[in-house]
Design a protein around this motif. Structure first.
Motif, PDB file in Angstrom:
ATOM      1  N   SER A   1       0.838  -1.351  -0.117  1.00 53.74           N
ATOM      2  CA  SER A   1       0.030  -0.041   0.087  1.00 53.74           C
ATOM      3  C   SER A   1       0.850   1.334   0.091  1.00 53.74           C
ATOM      4  CB  SER A   1      -0.959  -0.029   1.273  1.00 53.74           C
ATOM      5  OG  SER A   1      -1.385   1.529   1.563  1.00 53.74           O
ATOM      6  N   LEU A   2       0.550   2.223  -1.017  1.00 56.70           N
ATOM      7  CA  LEU A   2       1.201   3.369  -1.140  1.00 56.70           C
ATOM      8  C   LEU A   2       0.445   4.581  -0.410  1.00 56.70           C
ATOM      9  CD1 LEU A   2       3.124   3.693  -4.412  1.00 56.70           C
ATOM     10  CD2 LEU A   2       3.883   2.618  -2.311  1.00 56.70           C
ATOM     11  N   MET A   3      -0.956   4.049   0.027  1.00 54.90           N
ATOM     12  CA  MET A   3      -1.832   5.190   0.229  1.00 54.90           C
ATOM     13  C   MET A   3      -1.734   5.607   1.791  1.00 54.90           C
ATOM     14  SD  MET A   3      -4.534   2.777  -1.613  1.00 54.90           S
ATOM     15  CE  MET A   3      -3.965   1.525  -0.799  1.00 54.90           C
ATOM     16  N   LYS A   4      -2.316   7.003   1.757  1.00 55.01           N
ATOM     17  CA  LYS A   4      -2.099   7.347   3.206  1.00 55.01           C
ATOM     18  C   LYS A   4      -3.346   8.180   3.542  1.00 55.01           C
ATOM     19  CE  LYS A   4       2.947   8.306   2.649  1.00 55.01           C
ATOM     20  NZ  LYS A   4       4.096   9.305   2.575  1.00 55.01           N
ATOM     21  N   GLY A   5      -4.129   7.327   4.106  1.00 52.03           N
ATOM     22  CA  GLY A   5      -5.462   7.755   4.538  1.00 52.03           C
ATOM     23  C   GLY A   5      -6.336   6.725   5.584  1.00 52.03           C
ATOM     24  N   ILE A   6      -7.300   7.195   5.988  1.00 56.78           N
ATOM     25  CA  ILE A   6      -8.044   6.165   6.947  1.00 56.78           C
ATOM     26  C   ILE A   6      -9.432   6.301   6.334  1.00 56.78           C
ATOM     27  CG2 ILE A   6      -8.849   6.232   9.289  1.00 56.78           C
ATOM     28  CD1 ILE A   6      -6.052   5.984   9.560  1.00 56.78           C
TER      29      ILE A   6
ATOM     30  N   ALA B   1      -1.405   9.145   7.388  1.00 59.73           N
ATOM     31  CA  ALA B   1      -2.657   9.581   7.339  1.00 59.73           C
ATOM     32  C   ALA B   1      -2.789  10.804   8.162  1.00 59.73           C
ATOM     33  CB  ALA B   1      -3.763   8.486   7.730  1.00 59.73           C
ATOM     34  N   VAL B   2      -2.301  10.865   9.196  1.00 58.38           N
ATOM     35  CA  VAL B   2      -2.593  12.197  10.063  1.00 58.38           C
ATOM     36  C   VAL B   2      -1.889  13.271   9.628  1.00 58.38           C
ATOM     37  CG1 VAL B   2      -2.447  13.052  12.455  1.00 58.38           C
ATOM     38  CG2 VAL B   2      -2.984  10.787  12.174  1.00 58.38           C
ATOM     39  N   LYS B   3      -0.441  12.879   8.982  1.00 60.86           N
ATOM     40  CA  LYS B   3       0.252  14.217   8.704  1.00 60.86           C
ATOM     41  C   LYS B   3      -0.392  14.878   7.465  1.00 60.86           C
ATOM     42  CE  LYS B   3       1.533  12.536   4.392  1.00 60.86           C
ATOM     43  NZ  LYS B   3       2.204  12.813   3.169  1.00 60.86           N
TER      44      LYS B   3
ATOM     45  N   VAL C   1      -9.948  10.524  11.031  1.00 58.82           N
ATOM     46  CA  VAL C   1      -9.127  10.509  12.141  1.00 58.82           C
ATOM     47  C   VAL C   1      -9.511  11.082  13.377  1.00 58.82           C
ATOM     48  CG1 VAL C   1      -6.931  11.743  12.787  1.00 58.82           C
ATOM     49  CG2 VAL C   1      -7.105  10.857  10.422  1.00 58.82           C
ATOM     50  N   LEU C   2     -10.525  12.064  13.339  1.00 53.38           N
ATOM     51  CA  LEU C   2     -11.261  12.671  14.357  1.00 53.38           C
ATOM     52  C   LEU C   2     -12.224  11.377  14.868  1.00 53.38           C
ATOM     53  CD1 LEU C   2     -11.944  15.046  16.244  1.00 53.38           C
ATOM     54  CD2 LEU C   2     -13.415  15.800  14.645  1.00 53.38           C
ATOM     55  N   ASP C   3     -12.642  10.598  14.001  1.00 51.41           N
ATOM     56  CA  ASP C   3     -13.596   9.716  14.685  1.00 51.41           C
ATOM     57  C   ASP C   3     -12.820   8.502  15.211  1.00 51.41           C
ATOM     58  OD1 ASP C   3     -15.979  10.732  13.533  1.00 51.41           O
ATOM     59  OD2 ASP C   3     -16.057   9.532  11.569  1.00 51.41           O
TER      60      ASP C   3
ATOM     61  N   THR D   1      -6.629  18.338  14.372  1.00 54.38           N
ATOM     62  CA  THR D   1      -7.360  17.567  13.529  1.00 54.38           C
ATOM     63  C   THR D   1      -8.832  18.355  13.664  1.00 54.38           C
ATOM     64  OG1 THR D   1      -5.953  15.619  13.832  1.00 54.38           O
ATOM     65  CG2 THR D   1      -8.311  15.196  13.303  1.00 54.38           C
ATOM     66  N   GLU D   2      -9.129  18.301  14.885  1.00 54.12           N
ATOM     67  CA  GLU D   2     -10.482  18.926  15.231  1.00 54.12           C
ATOM     68  C   GLU D   2     -10.786  20.287  14.551  1.00 54.12           C
ATOM     69  OE1 GLU D   2     -12.478  19.515  19.480  1.00 54.12           O
ATOM     70  OE2 GLU D   2     -11.503  17.510  19.186  1.00 54.12           O
ATOM     71  N   ALA D   3      -9.667  20.988  14.642  1.00 55.68           N
ATOM     72  CA  ALA D   3      -9.707  22.580  13.951  1.00 55.68           C
ATOM     73  C   ALA D   3     -10.006  22.450  12.382  1.00 55.68           C
ATOM     74  CB  ALA D   3      -8.436  23.351  14.439  1.00 55.68           C
ATOM     75  N   VAL D   4      -9.103  21.504  12.070  1.00 54.41           N
ATOM     76  CA  VAL D   4      -9.115  21.252  10.520  1.00 54.41           C
ATOM     77  C   VAL D   4     -10.459  20.819   9.994  1.00 54.41           C
ATOM     78  CG1 VAL D   4      -8.123  19.897   8.452  1.00 54.41           C
ATOM     79  CG2 VAL D   4      -6.702  20.773  10.264  1.00 54.41           C
ATOM     80  N   VAL D   5     -11.013  19.778  10.875  1.00 56.75           N
ATOM     81  CA  VAL D   5     -12.210  19.194  10.261  1.00 56.75           C
ATOM     82  C   VAL D   5     -13.395  20.423  10.436  1.00 56.75           C
ATOM     83  CG1 VAL D   5     -14.299  17.982  11.195  1.00 56.75           C
ATOM     84  CG2 VAL D   5     -12.012  16.767  11.177  1.00 56.75           C
ATOM     85  N   ARG D   6     -13.280  21.360  11.281  1.00 56.21           N
ATOM     86  CA  ARG D   6     -14.355  22.488  11.624  1.00 56.21           C
ATOM     87  C   ARG D   6     -14.058  23.290  10.178  1.00 56.21           C
ATOM     88  NH1 ARG D   6     -13.501  22.309  17.164  1.00 56.21           N
ATOM     89  NH2 ARG D   6     -11.973  23.751  17.022  1.00 56.21           N
TER      90      ARG D   6
END
Length: 334
Positions: A106-111, A192-194, A292-294, A306-311
């Motif tokens: 896997s080269l993928m960076k996500g959740i 994923a988080v970066k 990521v937040l979930d 992460t919370e601020a980015v979601v907002r």
């Protein structure tokens, strides 16, 4: 191995195409699968991917096809390089075509949205492959620089040390140095988080903030990634390495980073929709920030950036408030 290792790369975006080049430069026979016939024709005729990697000549050992069956035939290494949120749907179609003992990289960076699964978990679930057959690659790997053969290092995580070593040999070139690490959870989480932290760094950049702000976001972002990682069973040292800090610094600092660039446009006042319309590249963090937040909430972990980015990305919050909000959280020991 005396005969050439056969590799299939599924996904012909900038990173998939670049990694196909790396594999070929390391001595593999590579088939690159792209969905669009005109892209395959262009790669075949000009040895160049004009949409995602213009100006880079691909080695003759890279062939392109629209037929996943043709790409996968006899492949010992199957590289998955599609956008994270489309992995499940694609894999459902590809699974019957996968060679029995192929290593799935896997080269993928996500959740994954909805399930909060890491990419290796999605691969495991859809294909039924044992975890020892699955590997992930993560690190400070901005595709364009690697395609230009600028030196970079990366991390390959796999539970099976023999497979990890075989993968390491299959992609080791003069300009690309892979290290192995058994911590798949930490490597995937760091990747994923970066992307989410890079969105925050981009927003700060777009708002006109400088290096101190970015360094503060990188450092606190690493702290929130590590907190979540430890709760999920990752090793703390992974976050201090290439798949953690290394990737975070590159993605938060480089204008080549899609997530940082996406954030920068948000910081300058464009809406999420406007930024999405202006690019054909996937900024993984825009979708992954929600998963990521979930994930963090399910484990009761505090992830303020992460919370601020979601907002900002999903709840219409003003980007200008993001940095203030993160900075005005109650003072406490680091």
């Amino acid at each position: 191995m005396s005969q050439m290792t056969r590799a299939a790369v599924l996904g012909a975006g900038s990173w998939g195409t670049t990694f196909a080049k790396v594999l070929a430069d390391a001595g593999c026979q590579v088939t690159l699968h792209a969905r669009r016939a005109e892209l395959v024709a262009a790669i075949t005729d000009t040895k160049e991917n004009p949409d995602y990697l213009p100006g880079i000549t691909l080695p003759s050992a890279v062939r392109a096809t629209t037929d996943p069956g043709e790409a996968l035939e006899g492949a010992e290494i199957v590289v998955l390089a599609v956008p994270s949120q489309s992995l499940r749907g694609n894999l459902e179609r590809w699974t019957p075509l996968l060679p029995d003992d192929a290593t799935l990289l896997s080269l993928m960076k996500g959740i994954e949205l909805g399930t909060t699964k890491r990419m290796s978990e999605v691969i495991c679930e859809v294909t039924g492959a044992g975890l020892e057959r699955i590997a992930v690659l993560s690190g400070p790997n901005l595709a364009r620089e690697i395609a230009e053969e600028q030196p970079a290092a990366t991390v390959i995580a796999c539970a099976d040390t023999d497979r990890a070593a075989a993968l390491q040999a299959a992609c080791h070139t003069a300009y690309f140095r892979p290290y192995t690490n058994p911590d798949m959870v930490g490597c995937e989480l760091g990747g994923a988080v970066k992307n989410v932290i890079a969105l925050a760094a981009g927003i700060a950049e777009g708002l006109g903030f400088g290096d101190n702000t970015r360094a503060s976001l990188i450092t606190r972002g690493l702290a929130e990634t590590a907190r979540l990682g430890l709760a999920l069973g990752a090793e703390l040292t992974t976050f201090a390495g290439l798949a953690g800090l290394g990737d975070l610094v590159a993605t938060c600092s480089s204008p080549l980073s899609r997530n940082r660039t996406f954030g920068e446009k948000l910081g300058k006042g464009m809406t999420v929709e406007e930024v999405q319309e202006s690019t054909r590249q996937t900024a993984e963090g825009v979708k992954s920030c929600r998963s990521v937040l979930d994930l963090a909430r399910a484990h009761d972990i505090d992830v303020p950036i992460t919370e601020a980015v979601v907002r900002v990305c999903h709840e219409g919050a003003a980007p200008g408030r993001l940095v203030k909000e993160i900075m005005s959280r109650e003072a406490k020991p680091e």
